[in-house]
Design a protein around this motif. Structure first.
Motif, PDB file in Angstrom:
ATOM      1  N   PRO A 220      19.904  50.624  45.183  1.00  0.00           N
ATOM      2  CA  PRO A 220      20.223  49.457  46.071  1.00  0.00           C
ATOM      3  C   PRO A 220      18.979  48.545  46.376  1.00  0.00           C
ATOM      4  CG  PRO A 220      20.450  51.199  47.341  1.00  0.00           C
ATOM      5  CD  PRO A 220      20.401  51.764  46.188  1.00  0.00           C
ATOM      6  N   GLY A 221      17.641  49.098  46.526  1.00  0.00           N
ATOM      7  CA  GLY A 221      16.579  48.550  46.851  1.00  0.00           C
ATOM      8  C   GLY A 221      16.034  47.715  45.568  1.00  0.00           C
ATOM      9  N   LEU A 222      16.601  47.861  44.407  1.00  0.00           N
ATOM     10  CA  LEU A 222      16.151  46.843  43.410  1.00  0.00           C
ATOM     11  C   LEU A 222      17.112  46.019  43.223  1.00  0.00           C
ATOM     12  CD1 LEU A 222      15.043  49.716  40.791  1.00  0.00           C
ATOM     13  CD2 LEU A 222      13.589  48.193  41.921  1.00  0.00           C
ATOM     14  N   ARG A 223      18.287  45.732  43.639  1.00  0.00           N
ATOM     15  CA  ARG A 223      19.322  44.661  43.616  1.00  0.00           C
ATOM     16  C   ARG A 223      19.399  44.252  42.056  1.00  0.00           C
ATOM     17  NH1 ARG A 223      21.683  45.485  46.534  1.00  0.00           N
ATOM     18  NH2 ARG A 223      22.710  43.267  46.558  1.00  0.00           N
ATOM     19  N   LEU A 224      20.722  44.793  41.658  1.00  0.00           N
ATOM     20  CA  LEU A 224      21.007  44.519  40.185  1.00  0.00           C
ATOM     21  C   LEU A 224      22.649  44.674  40.274  1.00  0.00           C
ATOM     22  CD1 LEU A 224      20.292  43.901  37.235  1.00  0.00           C
ATOM     23  CD2 LEU A 224      20.215  46.647  36.992  1.00  0.00           C
ATOM     24  N   GLY A 225      23.082  43.584  39.614  1.00  0.00           N
ATOM     25  CA  GLY A 225      24.717  43.288  39.487  1.00  0.00           C
ATOM     26  C   GLY A 225      24.843  42.561  38.325  1.00  0.00           C
ATOM     27  N   TYR A 226      25.931  42.323  37.580  1.00  0.00           N
ATOM     28  CA  TYR A 226      26.298  41.355  36.609  1.00  0.00           C
ATOM     29  C   TYR A 226      27.952  41.126  36.714  1.00  0.00           C
ATOM     30  CZ  TYR A 226      28.087  46.090  34.733  1.00  0.00           C
ATOM     31  OH  TYR A 226      28.588  47.330  34.417  1.00  0.00           O
ATOM     32  N   ALA A 227      28.123  39.922  35.985  1.00  0.00           N
ATOM     33  CA  ALA A 227      29.580  39.481  35.559  1.00  0.00           C
ATOM     34  C   ALA A 227      29.926  39.507  34.279  1.00  0.00           C
ATOM     35  CB  ALA A 227      29.472  38.066  36.098  1.00  0.00           C
ATOM     36  N   LEU A 228      31.310  39.851  34.225  1.00  0.00           N
ATOM     37  CA  LEU A 228      31.838  40.044  32.774  1.00  0.00           C
ATOM     38  C   LEU A 228      32.998  38.842  32.612  1.00  0.00           C
ATOM     39  CD1 LEU A 228      32.310  43.714  31.990  1.00  0.00           C
ATOM     40  CD2 LEU A 228      30.488  42.313  31.162  1.00  0.00           C
ATOM     41  N   ALA A 229      32.938  37.887  31.841  1.00  0.00           N
ATOM     42  CA  ALA A 229      33.765  36.900  31.442  1.00  0.00           C
ATOM     43  C   ALA A 229      33.841  36.508  30.141  1.00  0.00           C
ATOM     44  CB  ALA A 229      33.556  35.944  32.478  1.00  0.00           C
ATOM     45  N   ARG A 230      34.475  35.357  29.720  1.00  0.00           N
ATOM     46  CA  ARG A 230      34.561  34.591  28.600  1.00  0.00           C
ATOM     47  C   ARG A 230      32.993  33.871  28.599  1.00  0.00           C
ATOM     48  NH1 ARG A 230      40.305  32.694  26.966  1.00  0.00           N
ATOM     49  NH2 ARG A 230      39.178  30.827  26.014  1.00  0.00           N
ATOM     50  N   PRO A 231      32.661  33.786  27.358  1.00  0.00           N
ATOM     51  CA  PRO A 231      31.214  33.196  27.019  1.00  0.00           C
ATOM     52  C   PRO A 231      31.063  31.779  27.811  1.00  0.00           C
ATOM     53  CG  PRO A 231      32.099  34.160  25.025  1.00  0.00           C
ATOM     54  CD  PRO A 231      33.135  34.234  25.832  1.00  0.00           C
ATOM     55  N   GLU A 232      32.135  31.005  27.675  1.00  0.00           N
ATOM     56  CA  GLU A 232      31.935  29.708  28.592  1.00  0.00           C
ATOM     57  C   GLU A 232      32.045  29.859  30.056  1.00  0.00           C
ATOM     58  OE1 GLU A 232      36.512  30.356  27.253  1.00  0.00           O
ATOM     59  OE2 GLU A 232      34.454  30.619  26.637  1.00  0.00           O
ATOM     60  N   THR A 233      32.712  31.017  30.554  1.00  0.00           N
ATOM     61  CA  THR A 233      32.623  31.314  31.812  1.00  0.00           C
ATOM     62  C   THR A 233      31.156  31.410  32.246  1.00  0.00           C
ATOM     63  OG1 THR A 233      34.733  31.583  32.132  1.00  0.00           O
ATOM     64  CG2 THR A 233      33.585  32.437  33.785  1.00  0.00           C
ATOM     65  N   ILE A 234      30.847  32.541  31.624  1.00  0.00           N
ATOM     66  CA  ILE A 234      29.237  33.006  31.719  1.00  0.00           C
ATOM     67  C   ILE A 234      28.204  31.995  31.585  1.00  0.00           C
ATOM     68  CG2 ILE A 234      27.517  34.480  30.871  1.00  0.00           C
ATOM     69  CD1 ILE A 234      29.551  36.161  32.379  1.00  0.00           C
ATOM     70  N   ALA A 235      28.579  31.024  30.741  1.00  0.00           N
ATOM     71  CA  ALA A 235      27.553  29.960  30.609  1.00  0.00           C
ATOM     72  C   ALA A 235      27.467  29.031  31.684  1.00  0.00           C
ATOM     73  CB  ALA A 235      27.778  29.146  29.138  1.00  0.00           C
ATOM     74  N   ALA A 236      28.529  28.651  32.244  1.00  0.00           N
ATOM     75  CA  ALA A 236      28.544  27.965  33.653  1.00  0.00           C
ATOM     76  C   ALA A 236      28.008  28.632  34.595  1.00  0.00           C
ATOM     77  CB  ALA A 236      30.036  27.712  33.834  1.00  0.00           C
ATOM     78  N   ILE A 237      28.156  30.021  34.733  1.00  0.00           N
ATOM     79  CA  ILE A 237      27.358  30.769  35.736  1.00  0.00           C
ATOM     80  C   ILE A 237      25.783  30.722  35.504  1.00  0.00           C
ATOM     81  CG2 ILE A 237      26.981  33.037  36.905  1.00  0.00           C
ATOM     82  CD1 ILE A 237      30.287  33.569  36.204  1.00  0.00           C
ATOM     83  N   ALA A 238      25.441  31.132  34.452  1.00  0.00           N
ATOM     84  CA  ALA A 238      24.260  31.225  34.080  1.00  0.00           C
ATOM     85  C   ALA A 238      23.374  29.747  34.410  1.00  0.00           C
ATOM     86  CB  ALA A 238      23.841  31.547  32.588  1.00  0.00           C
ATOM     87  N   ALA A 239      23.876  28.555  34.055  1.00  0.00           N
ATOM     88  CA  ALA A 239      23.547  27.465  34.136  1.00  0.00           C
ATOM     89  C   ALA A 239      22.918  27.185  35.759  1.00  0.00           C
ATOM     90  CB  ALA A 239      24.471  26.195  33.865  1.00  0.00           C
ATOM     91  N   GLN A 240      23.531  27.689  36.573  1.00  0.00           N
ATOM     92  CA  GLN A 240      23.349  27.308  38.128  1.00  0.00           C
ATOM     93  C   GLN A 240      22.378  28.943  38.635  1.00  0.00           C
ATOM     94  OE1 GLN A 240      24.261  24.821  39.688  1.00  0.00           O
ATOM     95  NE2 GLN A 240      25.163  24.310  37.679  1.00  0.00           N
ATOM     96  N   GLN A 241      21.973  29.594  38.093  1.00  0.00           N
ATOM     97  CA  GLN A 241      20.970  30.659  38.340  1.00  0.00           C
ATOM     98  C   GLN A 241      19.793  30.339  38.415  1.00  0.00           C
ATOM     99  OE1 GLN A 241      22.622  34.042  35.631  1.00  0.00           O
ATOM    100  NE2 GLN A 241      22.742  35.085  37.472  1.00  0.00           N
ATOM    101  N   ASP A 242      19.005  30.823  39.293  1.00  0.00           N
ATOM    102  CA  ASP A 242      17.589  30.655  39.590  1.00  0.00           C
ATOM    103  C   ASP A 242      16.789  31.323  38.370  1.00  0.00           C
ATOM    104  OD1 ASP A 242      17.898  29.140  41.887  1.00  0.00           O
ATOM    105  OD2 ASP A 242      17.761  31.040  43.166  1.00  0.00           O
ATOM    106  N   PRO A 243      15.580  30.636  37.986  1.00  0.00           N
ATOM    107  CA  PRO A 243      14.822  31.311  36.796  1.00  0.00           C
ATOM    108  C   PRO A 243      14.363  32.441  37.635  1.00  0.00           C
ATOM    109  CG  PRO A 243      13.713  29.403  37.763  1.00  0.00           C
ATOM    110  CD  PRO A 243      14.985  29.419  38.378  1.00  0.00           C
TER     111      PRO A 243
END
Length: 360
Positions: A220-243
């Motif tokens: 928990p101290g390292l903070r790590l999670g992920y999402a699984l979805a169709r590529p277009e959904t993932i692309a929409a999420i990734a476009a809003q993530q901080d670098p």
């Protein structure tokens, strides 16, 4: 009145209040793998020390490849986050809508994320009378009132109830018919991986599956999670993530954790057996009702008059033991608390401490 957004696992703040080192506290308030980190994680982190001189891999490419192999999917079906909480807060901003429905009791961050995104949040409350079972038909009828997004956690947090995969399929169909975007949070499904609906969700047109690596893999101290979805959904999420949202140490620990198959099997076997034993010991104490669970925690209701979960939390804190007061969860009252399944000797100590509190 808004429900306060509180969490378990606040060992540092409690330790300061008590004048103790965090290691002196026995923390049942955060549901983390009691077996600790997977073998090989410490060594992998040590070996990667010099990598900290560089920026993290912005695309988390190696981690996504490891996750894709672990789940049998493609890397472009995965978005990696600074804990799944980062992704929870992104979703109401990435996908449009105004009304959201949350199956409750539920993780408080769903409502906070929706509130910050300007959404209206309503609740579909499950009942303790039937161990928080979910009726797909009743949920579908409620979705028909016009909701743009649905949040549901499976296994439920803090209730520990499981929605069977067949029922999840019915929820996917209901969301499709009602035009509702489905967010299925499987933060604790690793403890019963065979029940995961990942293959259903990652192919659905308007759905996303959230997973956490902090609970099952004990980081928990390292903070790590992920999402699984169709590529277009993932692309929409990734476009809003901080670098550089996921640091190098978290990526390295994630890859090493996913490779520890024997550790995964040992964790599931231990939790399955110890949860049953622990629940039986707790149920034998007068004044407590323990709900059935599928993850590494138990929801307990105080049936004895004259004591609230908050009072119990304070009594146990004086003994250096932390439990999660659940009174700020939507749909639960002042008598519910959640406890993690820890090592057998630690669980036995909690049972003895509870018996002493109730005898006092």
């Amino acid at each position: 009145m808004a429900i306060p957004h509180e969490h378990g696992g606040n060992v540092f703040a409690v330790a300061r209040d008590l004048g103790l080192a965090p290691e002196q506290l026995l923390d049942f308030s955060a549901s983390i793998n009691p077996l600790g980190m997977a073998p090989g994680v410490r060594e992998a982190l040590t070996a990667s020390y010099e990598r900290l001189l560089h920026y993290p891999d912005k695309g988390a490419t190696e981690l996504k490849l490891a996750l894709a192999a672990y789940h049998g999917c493609a890397p472009d079906e995965i978005a990696v986050g600074n804990g799944s909480t980062e992704l929870i807060h992104l979703l109401p901003r990435v996908f449009s809508g105004r009304r959201a429905l949350v199956v409750a009791p539920a993780f408080a961050e769903y409502a906070l994320a929706l509130e910050r995104g300007g959404w209206q949040t309503d609740y579909f409350n499950l009942s303790p009378a039937d161990a928080f079972a979910l009726s797909v038909d009743a949920l579908k009828e409620r979705l028909g009132e016009g909701y743009d997004m649905l949040f549901i956690c499976n296994p439920g947090n803090p209730a520990g109830n499981l929605v069977p995969k067949g029922d999840v399929a019915g929820i996917v169909d209901a969301c499709r018919e009602c035009g509702t975007f489905l967010v299925l949070d499987e933060a604790f499904i690793d403890f019963c991986e065979e029940e995961s609906a990942k293959d259903l969700i990652r192919t659905a047109p308007r759905a996303v599956l959230l997973r956490s690596m902090t609970k099952f893999f004990g980081i928990p101290g390292l903070r790590l999670g992920y999402a699984l979805a169709r590529p277009e959904t993932i692309a929409a999420i990734a476009a809003q993530q901080d670098p550089w949202n996921v640091n190098t140490a978290a990526q390295v620990a994630g890859i090493a954790s996913l490779a520890a198959s024997e550790y995964c099997h040992r964790t599931r076997s231990y939790i399955d057996a110890e949860r049953v034993r622990f629940a039986a010991a707790l149920s034998a104490l007068p004044g407590l009702e323990v709900f059935p669970a599928w993850a590494n925690y138990l929801l307990v209701r105080i049936t004895r008059e004259g004591m609230t979960a908050g009072q119990l939390r304070e009594a146990l804190k004086g003994k250096g033991i932390l439990v999660r007061d659940c009174s700020n969860f939507q749909g639960l009252g002042t008598r519910y608390f959640r406890i993690a399944v820890r090592l057998s000797e630690e669980n036995d100590l909690l049972v003895k401490s509870l018996a002493a509190v109730f005898a006092g």
